[in-house]
Scaffold this motif. Structure first.
Motif, PDB file in Angstrom:
ATOM      1  N   LYS A   1      -5.548  18.147   3.372  1.00  0.00           N
ATOM      2  CA  LYS A   1      -6.748  18.483   2.618  1.00  0.00           C
ATOM      3  C   LYS A   1      -6.950  17.490   1.472  1.00  0.00           C
ATOM      4  CE  LYS A   1      -6.360  23.440   3.573  1.00  0.00           C
ATOM      5  NZ  LYS A   1      -6.173  24.798   2.974  1.00  0.00           N
ATOM      6  N   LEU A   2      -5.856  17.195   0.767  1.00  0.00           N
ATOM      7  CA  LEU A   2      -5.895  16.231  -0.331  1.00  0.00           C
ATOM      8  C   LEU A   2      -4.856  15.154  -0.085  1.00  0.00           C
ATOM      9  CD1 LEU A   2      -6.149  18.513  -3.514  1.00  0.00           C
ATOM     10  CD2 LEU A   2      -7.974  17.122  -2.510  1.00  0.00           C
ATOM     11  N   ALA A   3      -5.214  13.904  -0.367  1.00  0.00           N
ATOM     12  CA  ALA A   3      -4.269  12.799  -0.233  1.00  0.00           C
ATOM     13  C   ALA A   3      -3.226  12.886  -1.338  1.00  0.00           C
ATOM     14  CB  ALA A   3      -5.003  11.463  -0.310  1.00  0.00           C
ATOM     15  N   LEU A   4      -2.071  12.295  -1.077  1.00  0.00           N
ATOM     16  CA  LEU A   4      -0.997  12.303  -2.068  1.00  0.00           C
ATOM     17  C   LEU A   4      -1.459  11.672  -3.380  1.00  0.00           C
ATOM     18  CD1 LEU A   4       1.980  12.872  -2.724  1.00  0.00           C
ATOM     19  CD2 LEU A   4       2.553  10.667  -1.677  1.00  0.00           C
ATOM     20  N   SER A   5      -2.198  10.582  -3.295  1.00  0.00           N
ATOM     21  CA  SER A   5      -2.679   9.911  -4.509  1.00  0.00           C
ATOM     22  C   SER A   5      -3.666  10.788  -5.284  1.00  0.00           C
ATOM     23  CB  SER A   5      -3.350   8.581  -4.144  1.00  0.00           C
ATOM     24  OG  SER A   5      -4.420   8.786  -3.235  1.00  0.00           O
TER      25      SER A   5
ATOM     26  N   LYS B   1       0.831  -1.207   0.000  1.00  0.00           N
ATOM     27  CA  LYS B   1       0.000   0.000   0.000  1.00  0.00           C
ATOM     28  C   LYS B   1       0.864   1.255   0.000  1.00  0.00           C
ATOM     29  CE  LYS B   1      -3.715   2.241   2.625  1.00  0.00           C
ATOM     30  NZ  LYS B   1      -4.595   2.138   3.844  1.00  0.00           N
ATOM     31  N   ALA B   2       1.946   1.231   0.778  1.00  0.00           N
ATOM     32  CA  ALA B   2       2.855   2.374   0.835  1.00  0.00           C
ATOM     33  C   ALA B   2       3.505   2.626  -0.517  1.00  0.00           C
ATOM     34  CB  ALA B   2       3.920   2.147   1.901  1.00  0.00           C
ATOM     35  N   ALA B   3       3.899   1.555  -1.204  1.00  0.00           N
ATOM     36  CA  ALA B   3       4.532   1.702  -2.515  1.00  0.00           C
ATOM     37  C   ALA B   3       3.598   2.405  -3.496  1.00  0.00           C
ATOM     38  CB  ALA B   3       4.945   0.336  -3.057  1.00  0.00           C
ATOM     39  N   TYR B   4       2.342   1.958  -3.548  1.00  0.00           N
ATOM     40  CA  TYR B   4       1.376   2.598  -4.441  1.00  0.00           C
ATOM     41  C   TYR B   4       1.178   4.063  -4.063  1.00  0.00           C
ATOM     42  CZ  TYR B   4      -0.138  -1.816  -6.593  1.00  0.00           C
ATOM     43  OH  TYR B   4      -0.189  -2.989  -7.309  1.00  0.00           O
ATOM     44  N   ARG B   5       1.063   4.325  -2.777  1.00  0.00           N
ATOM     45  CA  ARG B   5       0.821   5.708  -2.327  1.00  0.00           C
ATOM     46  C   ARG B   5       1.962   6.632  -2.738  1.00  0.00           C
ATOM     47  NH1 ARG B   5       2.580   8.738   1.922  1.00  0.00           N
ATOM     48  NH2 ARG B   5       1.227  10.515   2.459  1.00  0.00           N
ATOM     49  N   LEU B   6       3.189   6.133  -2.675  1.00  0.00           N
ATOM     50  CA  LEU B   6       4.357   6.960  -2.984  1.00  0.00           C
ATOM     51  C   LEU B   6       4.589   7.136  -4.482  1.00  0.00           C
ATOM     52  CD1 LEU B   6       6.758   5.500  -0.278  1.00  0.00           C
ATOM     53  CD2 LEU B   6       5.747   7.797  -0.273  1.00  0.00           C
ATOM     54  N   GLY B   7       3.833   6.418  -5.302  1.00  0.00           N
ATOM     55  CA  GLY B   7       3.937   6.597  -6.743  1.00  0.00           C
ATOM     56  C   GLY B   7       4.641   5.489  -7.488  1.00  0.00           C
ATOM     57  N   PHE B   8       4.970   4.388  -6.814  1.00  0.00           N
ATOM     58  CA  PHE B   8       5.611   3.261  -7.480  1.00  0.00           C
ATOM     59  C   PHE B   8       4.606   2.512  -8.353  1.00  0.00           C
ATOM     60  CE2 PHE B   8       8.528   4.036  -4.023  1.00  0.00           C
ATOM     61  CZ  PHE B   8       9.764   3.647  -4.500  1.00  0.00           C
ATOM     62  N   GLN B   9       5.112   1.920  -9.430  1.00  0.00           N
ATOM     63  CA  GLN B   9       4.303   1.101 -10.324  1.00  0.00           C
ATOM     64  C   GLN B   9       4.612  -0.377 -10.068  1.00  0.00           C
ATOM     65  OE1 GLN B   9       2.052   2.600 -12.587  1.00  0.00           O
ATOM     66  NE2 GLN B   9       2.652   4.411 -11.400  1.00  0.00           N
TER      67      GLN B   9
END
Length: 235
Positions: free
Chosen positions: A220-224, A162-170
């Protein structure tokens, strides 16, 4: 002779072997990444990790550690290895609260993996944790000029995935039966960010980390959400 049309990869212009990551200090607003040092960081990290309980080490090939001396021995070993291990320092409190490293470095191809991501409860769901990852990514892509930044985890480790996806990893795929860890099979899932994706990733990090995105300490807005908006605006 058979006449065949062969396809080739794109030409990488002016490519040269990249520098290896150095054991340097990376400064953020909330945290500092310092080269891991047993005398300086082991006690703080040991105490911080103990607060998480033994389950903290379930998907990690090492640990748990019941004695400071045992953990200190590990830190001393890591600190002199060829990998660039860092302690994450909470700037406000002046103590180490986590660690991570740049490992499996391939300077000839500009590839490196972020590993040993050990975040104590003092980092869980904090802005500081995101900033720590941002500082390391920025160093790899902008200072060192690498092309590929990898993240790997046990296929059962849902929080890491989940952390990988949140940080922008594919997500790239699963290496089946990649290892035997603590007597159990480990299938390893691979993720990456590549250099052409870093521009949008950095924009998302910069907007998310800015004071304008927080009110009373809450995002206010999530990173994703920010990343999705950046990508949508490009279409």
């Amino acid at each position: 002779m058979t006449n065949m049309t062969q396809t080739l990869g794109t030409v990488v212009q002016n490519w040269t072997t990249r520098p290896r990551p150095s054991k340097i200090v990376l400064q953020g607003n909330l945290c500092t990444l310092e080269p891991l040092n047993g005398e300086k960081h082991a006690k703080d990290l040991f105490e911080s990790f103990k607060e998480a309980g033994d389950e903290f080490w379930t998907y990690i090939p090492i640990g748990p550690f019941d004695r400071l001396d045992d953990y200190r021995a590990l830190v001393d070993k890591l600190s002199v290895s060829d990998d660039a291990h860092f302690a994450i320092i909470n700037k406000e409190k002046g103590r180490a609260v986590g660690q991570l490293c740049l490992m499996r470095c391939d300077p000839a191809n500009g590839v490196v993996e972020v590993g040993f991501v050990l975040f104590s409860p003092h980092l869980w769901k904090t802005t500081m944790a995101t900033e720590a990852h941002y500082l390391l990514m920025k160093y790899v892509f902008e200072d060192l000029g690498y092309r590929r930044y990898e993240w790997k985890c046990n296929s059962h480790n849902g929080p890491s995935r989940k952390a990988a996806y949140r940080l922008g990893f594919q997500f790239e795929g699963t290496f089946r039966q990649a290892e035997v860890v603590k007597g159990r099979n480990r299938d390893t899932q691979w993720f990456s960010i590549i250099d052409k994706e870093w521009i949008d990733c950095r924009s998302a990090f910069d907007r998310w980390l800015s004071g304008e995105n927080f009110e009373d300490g809450k995002q206010k807005l999530a990173l994703s959400e920010i990343r999705s908006k950046i990508l949508a605006d490009k279409d």
